[in-house]
Design an enzyme around this catalytic site. Sequence first.
Site, mmCIF file in Angstrom:
data_model
loop_
_atom_site.group_PDB
_atom_site.id
_atom_site.type_symbol
_atom_site.label_atom_id
_atom_site.label_comp_id
_atom_site.label_asym_id
_atom_site.label_seq_id
_atom_site.Cartn_x
_atom_site.Cartn_y
_atom_site.Cartn_z
ATOM 1 N N LYS A 144 -6.141 -5.296 -13.897
ATOM 2 C CA LYS A 144 -7.175 -4.432 -13.317
ATOM 3 C C LYS A 144 -7.918 -3.728 -14.456
ATOM 4 O O LYS A 144 -7.295 -3.118 -15.312
ATOM 5 C CB LYS A 144 -6.476 -3.380 -12.436
ATOM 6 C CG LYS A 144 -7.391 -2.712 -11.435
ATOM 7 C CD LYS A 144 -6.695 -1.541 -10.780
ATOM 8 C CE LYS A 144 -5.875 -1.934 -9.578
ATOM 9 N NZ LYS A 144 -5.280 -0.784 -8.889
ATOM 10 N N ASP B 298 4.249 -12.439 -4.629
ATOM 11 C CA ASP B 298 4.798 -11.100 -4.857
ATOM 12 C C ASP B 298 6.166 -11.000 -4.185
ATOM 13 O O ASP B 298 6.475 -11.797 -3.289
ATOM 14 C CB ASP B 298 3.843 -10.041 -4.281
ATOM 15 C CG ASP B 298 3.969 -8.701 -5.004
ATOM 16 O OD1 ASP B 298 4.907 -8.533 -5.816
ATOM 17 O OD2 ASP B 298 3.141 -7.815 -4.747
HETATM 18 C C1 R5P Z 1 5.292 -3.140 -5.741
HETATM 19 O O1 R5P Z 1 5.869 -2.702 -6.687
HETATM 20 C C2 R5P Z 1 5.642 -4.396 -5.008
HETATM 21 O O2 R5P Z 1 6.073 -5.405 -5.843
HETATM 22 C C3 R5P Z 1 4.449 -4.867 -4.204
HETATM 23 O O3 R5P Z 1 3.429 -5.269 -5.114
HETATM 24 C C4 R5P Z 1 3.935 -3.800 -3.326
HETATM 25 O O4 R5P Z 1 4.979 -3.315 -2.523
HETATM 26 C C5 R5P Z 1 2.817 -4.305 -2.430
HETATM 27 O O5 R5P Z 1 2.371 -3.244 -1.648
HETATM 28 P P1 R5P Z 1 1.120 -3.415 -0.695
HETATM 29 O O6 R5P Z 1 1.311 -4.682 0.085
HETATM 30 O O7 R5P Z 1 1.163 -2.170 0.173
HETATM 31 O O8 R5P Z 1 -0.112 -3.461 -1.546
#
Ligand code: R5P
Length: 285
Positions: A181, A207
């Site tokens: 970012k 993720d």
């Molecule tokens: C954060 O540390 C996790 O690995 C995820 O990236 C995070 O929980 C994603 O959150 P959201 O879906 O609310 O953007």
Amino acid sequence: MKVVSTQSSQVLAGRIASNLNLQIIDTRWKKFPDGELYLRATDTAEDILVVGSTLTSDDLVELLLLKDTFLKSDITLVLPYMGYARQDKQFNPGEPLSARAIAKVLGMGVNRVITVNIHEKTVLDYFQTDTIDLSLCSSAGEFIEKLPVTNPLILSPDSGALNLAREVASVGCNEYDHLEKTRISGEIVKIEPKNCNVKNRDVVIMDDIISTGGTQAIAASMLMEQGARSIHTVGVHGVLSEGAYNRLISTGISSVSFSDTIERACSVYTAAQEISDSINKIWHG
Ligand code: R5P
């Protein structure tokens, strides 16, 4: 050994039981008029596999009740998704270390705990019993091989999750990178892969947890502007709060997929094999 599970992890528990050829214990759950949970298990076991993810507070109470029911047994607690694991530090004064609070209570009286892609490995120490953290990277990688993509670029949303992208990408010998970012001005940020160009490429954003989907939705719209041909989202744990699934699809993401650590309609690959293999290793070496 027998298997018992909370209500929200029954499909995964059934898959584990079937892989290991174990009997699954029938449980009766109901709620008292004041909202308290009641449980009756219809069988006992010397060795018991208690399976339950803790997405909600009720899930947590169910798991505590199950543990107590089988307190005289050798208990292996399978915690496919651990809620509160993201509060793994006291980020501000006055905050609890929630992951420690939950782990302590879950670890008490059990012989071992098996987690799956726990958000932060340091949390494992708080269980105060033997722990094993399993990775679903191979299964996620194999699932990605079945997606309608060609030579996909596997991206993690930040540098912290790069190892996850690397492991998943290694299954299909795919390229991987992480998103970065850059703040252009007070209001404008740019999100793009650190090293790779996405123009005309199929992209998979990988993720561990997808909660609100906010991180992925912003990243996906920027990758589309940069010319990505398609974007797929793959996660391990589909927390999916605040309408996240529709948020992602409405951004133009082609598919949103998870494992069954949290049981969802979009749970398309399973943690059962990794968990079963790990239990076989514990019991048979
Ligand atoms: C954060 O540390 C996790 O690995 C995820 O990236 C995070 O929980 C994603 O959150 P959201 O879906 O609310 O953007």
